[in-house]
Design an enzyme around this catalytic site. Structure first.
Site, PDB file in Angstrom:
ATOM      1  N   ARG A  33      30.501  47.437  40.613  1.00  0.00           N
ATOM      2  CA  ARG A  33      29.546  47.488  39.491  1.00  0.00           C
ATOM      3  C   ARG A  33      28.185  46.911  39.882  1.00  0.00           C
ATOM      4  NH1 ARG A  33      33.662  45.067  35.134  1.00  0.00           N
ATOM      5  NH2 ARG A  33      34.398  44.103  37.057  1.00  0.00           N
ATOM      6  N   ASP A  52      33.200  49.797  47.337  1.00  0.00           N
ATOM      7  CA  ASP A  52      34.558  50.063  46.871  1.00  0.00           C
ATOM      8  C   ASP A  52      35.470  49.833  48.071  1.00  0.00           C
ATOM      9  OD1 ASP A  52      36.999  51.176  46.192  1.00  0.00           O
ATOM     10  OD2 ASP A  52      36.110  52.827  45.052  1.00  0.00           O
ATOM     11  N   SER A 128      48.999  36.130  45.237  1.00  0.00           N
ATOM     12  CA  SER A 128      49.393  35.805  43.858  1.00  0.00           C
ATOM     13  C   SER A 128      50.775  35.172  43.866  1.00  0.00           C
ATOM     14  CB  SER A 128      49.434  37.086  43.027  1.00  0.00           C
ATOM     15  OG  SER A 128      50.013  36.837  41.762  1.00  0.00           O
ATOM     16  N   TYR A 141      52.729  45.683  41.731  1.00  0.00           N
ATOM     17  CA  TYR A 141      51.688  44.646  41.841  1.00  0.00           C
ATOM     18  C   TYR A 141      52.202  43.485  42.693  1.00  0.00           C
ATOM     19  CZ  TYR A 141      48.454  40.894  40.932  1.00  0.00           C
ATOM     20  OH  TYR A 141      47.563  39.855  41.107  1.00  0.00           O
ATOM     21  N   LYS A 145      51.119  42.012  46.620  1.00  0.00           N
ATOM     22  CA  LYS A 145      50.722  40.639  46.918  1.00  0.00           C
ATOM     23  C   LYS A 145      51.647  40.000  47.963  1.00  0.00           C
ATOM     24  CE  LYS A 145      47.033  40.473  44.393  1.00  0.00           C
ATOM     25  NZ  LYS A 145      45.711  40.352  45.029  1.00  0.00           N
ATOM     26  N   PRO A 171      47.383  32.314  43.435  1.00  0.00           N
ATOM     27  CA  PRO A 171      47.209  31.748  42.095  1.00  0.00           C
ATOM     28  C   PRO A 171      48.248  32.276  41.113  1.00  0.00           C
ATOM     29  CG  PRO A 171      45.248  32.976  42.839  1.00  0.00           C
ATOM     30  CD  PRO A 171      46.382  33.353  43.724  1.00  0.00           C
ATOM     31  N   GLY A 172      48.541  31.434  40.130  1.00  0.00           N
ATOM     32  CA  GLY A 172      49.310  31.888  38.979  1.00  0.00           C
ATOM     33  C   GLY A 172      48.347  32.419  37.932  1.00  0.00           C
TER      34      GLY A 172
HETATM   35  P1  NDP Z   1      38.942  40.435  37.590  1.00  0.00           P
HETATM   36  O1  NDP Z   1      39.391  41.717  36.994  1.00  0.00           O
HETATM   37  O2  NDP Z   1      38.112  39.515  36.764  1.00  0.00           O
HETATM   38  O3  NDP Z   1      38.172  40.724  38.949  1.00  0.00           O
HETATM   39  C1  NDP Z   1      38.590  41.701  39.850  1.00  0.00           C
HETATM   40  C2  NDP Z   1      37.459  42.034  40.793  1.00  0.00           C
HETATM   41  O4  NDP Z   1      37.940  43.001  41.726  1.00  0.00           O
HETATM   42  C3  NDP Z   1      36.274  42.631  40.078  1.00  0.00           C
HETATM   43  O5  NDP Z   1      35.112  42.002  40.544  1.00  0.00           O
HETATM   44  C4  NDP Z   1      36.293  44.097  40.480  1.00  0.00           C
HETATM   45  O6  NDP Z   1      34.950  44.531  40.630  1.00  0.00           O
HETATM   46  C5  NDP Z   1      36.974  44.017  41.846  1.00  0.00           C
HETATM   47  N1  NDP Z   1      37.571  45.292  42.238  1.00  0.00           N
HETATM   48  C6  NDP Z   1      38.601  45.955  41.672  1.00  0.00           C
HETATM   49  N2  NDP Z   1      38.826  47.109  42.316  1.00  0.00           N
HETATM   50  C7  NDP Z   1      37.900  47.161  43.333  1.00  0.00           C
HETATM   51  C8  NDP Z   1      37.620  48.088  44.355  1.00  0.00           C
HETATM   52  N3  NDP Z   1      38.297  49.228  44.497  1.00  0.00           N
HETATM   53  N4  NDP Z   1      36.608  47.822  45.221  1.00  0.00           N
HETATM   54  C9  NDP Z   1      35.904  46.683  45.094  1.00  0.00           C
HETATM   55  N5  NDP Z   1      36.115  45.760  44.158  1.00  0.00           N
HETATM   56  C10 NDP Z   1      37.107  46.009  43.270  1.00  0.00           C
HETATM   57  O7  NDP Z   1      40.271  39.689  38.064  1.00  0.00           O
HETATM   58  P2  NDP Z   1      40.503  38.344  38.911  1.00  0.00           P
HETATM   59  O8  NDP Z   1      39.240  37.677  39.226  1.00  0.00           O
HETATM   60  O9  NDP Z   1      41.551  37.582  38.223  1.00  0.00           O
HETATM   61  O10 NDP Z   1      41.145  38.969  40.214  1.00  0.00           O
HETATM   62  C11 NDP Z   1      40.710  38.684  41.520  1.00  0.00           C
HETATM   63  C12 NDP Z   1      41.898  38.698  42.448  1.00  0.00           C
HETATM   64  O11 NDP Z   1      42.787  37.664  42.082  1.00  0.00           O
HETATM   65  C13 NDP Z   1      42.719  39.984  42.439  1.00  0.00           C
HETATM   66  O12 NDP Z   1      43.096  40.290  43.740  1.00  0.00           O
HETATM   67  C14 NDP Z   1      43.940  39.614  41.586  1.00  0.00           C
HETATM   68  O13 NDP Z   1      45.041  40.380  41.912  1.00  0.00           O
HETATM   69  C15 NDP Z   1      44.108  38.173  41.998  1.00  0.00           C
HETATM   70  N6  NDP Z   1      44.871  37.316  41.096  1.00  0.00           N
HETATM   71  C16 NDP Z   1      44.513  37.183  39.774  1.00  0.00           C
HETATM   72  C17 NDP Z   1      45.240  36.332  38.953  1.00  0.00           C
HETATM   73  C18 NDP Z   1      44.960  36.199  37.506  1.00  0.00           C
HETATM   74  O14 NDP Z   1      45.881  35.812  36.754  1.00  0.00           O
HETATM   75  N7  NDP Z   1      43.756  36.434  37.036  1.00  0.00           N
HETATM   76  C19 NDP Z   1      46.325  35.509  39.503  1.00  0.00           C
HETATM   77  C20 NDP Z   1      46.632  35.769  40.872  1.00  0.00           C
HETATM   78  C21 NDP Z   1      45.901  36.605  41.635  1.00  0.00           C
HETATM   79  P3  NDP Z   1      34.392  45.999  40.333  1.00  0.00           P
HETATM   80  O15 NDP Z   1      35.196  46.545  39.198  1.00  0.00           O
HETATM   81  O16 NDP Z   1      32.952  45.788  40.014  1.00  0.00           O
HETATM   82  O17 NDP Z   1      34.566  46.709  41.623  1.00  0.00           O
HETATM   83  C1  8X3 Z   2      48.312  37.504  38.607  1.00  0.00           C
HETATM   84  C2  8X3 Z   2      49.324  36.547  38.086  1.00  0.00           C
HETATM   85  O1  8X3 Z   2      51.563  36.368  36.915  1.00  0.00           O
HETATM   86  O2  8X3 Z   2      49.999  37.999  36.061  1.00  0.00           O
HETATM   87  O3  8X3 Z   2      48.508  37.769  39.937  1.00  0.00           O
HETATM   88  O4  8X3 Z   2      51.125  38.389  38.123  1.00  0.00           O
HETATM   89  S1  8X3 Z   2      50.551  37.375  37.273  1.00  0.00           S
END
Ligand code: NDP
Ligand code: 8X3
Length: 242
Positions: A33, A52, A128, A141, A145, A171-172
């Protein structure tokens, strides 16, 4: 340090970018974005790359421009859906594999040669708890991970003898846009995930990533599972209507 963060347009990625900038480091914030990247850049002065991570050629092109990065944060990722495996949309599974597995592979492969050549660098991937602990509806998913965890560990063997570090942060539950994406824009359903509790914040995670990367250069945190104090494991389920 020069830090390249994927998925820096929201959640963890945005907070991680801000955390490094606060200490005066150079950050390249990447994401799809463009408007959000522009806003972040205006606010913090970071460099940006519209990227991307599922686009292999673009990943190599962009990372080849930044051969001097000290830290790559493989953060971009997503979960789609929470249905049982037998009911899921196969396209959702493919998108998770493309982003969470292939995206991490592409970025890592693109960044590593320069790190090995410079004998310096740190690849921090965001795994994760879902990669360690299975839960209903976690199917692909969680499996993506688990890949991220094994990949981060295997990189350590391949860079053995160099100063290149590899870490998997696990992270959780964290309150970001993660659940809104998972439930395809259903904000009400997403908010319920965090209702009445205190999940991790994006800033908590950013602090963890920052800490791991600023330890003395001979210290490699292999993996680090981080949860809110209000989240723990559950008991085995037993079906009793047999
Ligand atoms: P968000 O949805 O807030 O952020 C996800 C980010 O990933 C966005 O900035 C999005 O940006 C980017 N993204 C998604 N697809 C693409 C792509 N194809 N290319 C480039 N960028 C991409 O979620 P989180 O911050 O929570 O997630 C970040 C990471 O942490 C992920 O890997 C998630 O699996 C992991 N995670 C999250 C947890 C949670 O509970 N929140 C816990 C454990 C792990 P844009 O759309 O602009 O490209
Ligand atoms: C994100 C945490 O518990 O939703 O990775 O899978 S959980």
């Amino acid at each position: 340090m020069k830090v390249f963060v994927t998925g820096a347009t929201s959640g963890f990625g945005e907070a991680i970018a801000k955390r490094y900038i606060k200490e005066g480091h150079t950050v390249v914030a990447a994401g799809r974005r463009k408007d959000r990247l522009e806003k972040l850049s205006k606010e913090t002065g970071c460099m940006t790359e519209v990227l991307d991570v599922t686009d292999k050629d673009a990943v190599f092109q962009v990372l080849n421009k930044h051969e001097d990065i000290d830290v790559l944060v493989n953060n971009a990722g997503l979960a789609l859906g929470l249905q049982p495996a037998q009911e899921t949309d196969i396209e959702d599974w493919e998108r998770m594999v493309d982003t969470n597995i292939k995206g991490v592979m592409y970025c890592t492969r693109a960044a590593l040669p320069a790190m090995v050549k410079r004998n310096k660098g740190h690849i921090i991937s965001i795994g994760s708890t879902a990669g360690n602990w299975q839960y209903p509806g976690g199917n692909v998913y969680g499996s993506t991970k688990a890949f991220v965890q094994q990949f981060a560990r295997n990189i350590r063997n391949d860079t053995f003898g160099t100063k290149v570090r590899s870490t998997n942060i696990e992270p959780g539950m964290a309150d970001t846009e993660f659940s809104t994406v998972r439930f395809k824009g259903d904000k009400e359903k997403a908010d319920k995930v965090y209702e009445g509790t205190q999940a991790l914040t994006a800033e908590d995670l950013a602090e963890t990533v920052y800490w791991v990367s600023t330890l003395p250069e001979h210290v490699n945190v292999n993996s680090l599972e981080v949860m809110s104090v209000y989240q723990t494991w559950n008991a085995f389920r037993i079906h009793r209507e047999v």
